[in-house]
Design a protein around this motif. Structure first.
Motif, short mmCIF file in Angstrom:
data_model
loop_
_atom_site.label_atom_id
_atom_site.label_comp_id
_atom_site.label_asym_id
_atom_site.label_seq_id
_atom_site.Cartn_x
_atom_site.Cartn_y
_atom_site.Cartn_z
N GLU A 1 0.83 -1.20 0.00
CA GLU A 1 0.00 0.00 0.00
C GLU A 1 0.86 1.25 0.00
OE1 GLU A 1 -3.26 0.28 -0.43
OE2 GLU A 1 -3.28 -1.90 -0.69
N SER A 2 1.91 1.24 0.79
CA SER A 2 2.82 2.38 0.84
C SER A 2 3.47 2.61 -0.52
CB SER A 2 3.88 2.15 1.91
OG SER A 2 4.82 3.18 1.91
N LEU A 3 3.89 1.53 -1.15
CA LEU A 3 4.52 1.65 -2.48
C LEU A 3 3.52 2.15 -3.52
CD1 LEU A 3 6.75 -1.54 -2.59
CD2 LEU A 3 7.52 0.83 -2.51
N LEU A 4 2.28 1.69 -3.44
CA LEU A 4 1.27 2.16 -4.38
C LEU A 4 0.98 3.65 -4.19
CD1 LEU A 4 -1.24 -0.83 -4.41
CD2 LEU A 4 0.33 -0.13 -6.22
N ARG A 5 0.93 4.10 -2.92
CA ARG A 5 0.74 5.53 -2.67
C ARG A 5 1.91 6.33 -3.22
NH1 ARG A 5 -1.02 3.70 2.38
NH2 ARG A 5 1.00 4.20 3.29
N SER A 6 3.12 5.83 -3.01
CA SER A 6 4.31 6.51 -3.53
C SER A 6 4.29 6.56 -5.05
CB SER A 6 5.57 5.80 -3.05
OG SER A 6 5.69 5.87 -1.66
N LYS A 7 3.85 5.47 -5.66
CA LYS A 7 3.78 5.43 -7.12
C LYS A 7 2.77 6.45 -7.63
CE LYS A 7 2.85 2.28 -10.94
NZ LYS A 7 2.44 0.92 -11.32
N ARG A 8 1.61 6.55 -6.95
CA ARG A 8 0.61 7.54 -7.34
C ARG A 8 1.15 8.96 -7.20
NH1 ARG A 8 -3.70 4.53 -4.87
NH2 ARG A 8 -2.72 5.27 -3.02
N ARG A 9 1.82 9.23 -6.07
CA ARG A 9 2.41 10.56 -5.87
C ARG A 9 3.46 10.87 -6.93
NH1 ARG A 9 4.30 9.86 -0.45
NH2 ARG A 9 2.53 8.77 0.36
N LEU A 10 4.25 9.86 -7.28
CA LEU A 10 5.28 10.05 -8.30
C LEU A 10 4.65 10.36 -9.65
CD1 LEU A 10 8.29 9.96 -8.94
CD2 LEU A 10 8.04 7.52 -9.37
#
Length: 106
Positions: free
Chosen positions: A47-56
């Protein structure tokens, strides 16, 4: 060897196997618990990686828009400089013609 010794050995082996089986069950339960904890932690990290990917991705979109805006600003600056140079050349030509008419054309 008497019958009681034989039974004792059988019982000891049976109890040894039972203890081993109990230990194996405890290890399996502990492993299952650890596995569940690892899966839960991996889910959180996902979930953290997916949020980071969205922010990126959002940041990349914003950078693309900013780059486009900077390009437009640079083009307008070049146009303004060209217009300014043309006006300066035109003013110099007008002043030169006025000076020529005033002093040299009498």
């Amino acid at each position: 060897m008497s019958k009681s010794e034989g039974n004792y050995k059988f019982s000891f082996t049976h109890y040894g196997r039972l203890a081993c089986f109990t230990q194996l069950m405890a290890i399996a339960a502990e492993t299952e618990t650890l596995g569940g904890e690892v899966i839960a932690e991996l889910g959180e990290q996902r979930e953290s990686l997916l949020r980071s990917k969205r922010r990126l991705a959002e940041t990349d979109d914003e950078l693309t828009r900013s780059r486009s805006l900077m390009h437009k600003i640079a083009c307008h600056a070049i146009k303004n400089k060209a217009i300014l140079i043309i006006l300066i050349v035109l003013e110099v030509a007008i002043l030169s013609s006025i000076v020529y008419m005033k002093w040299f054309r009498k």
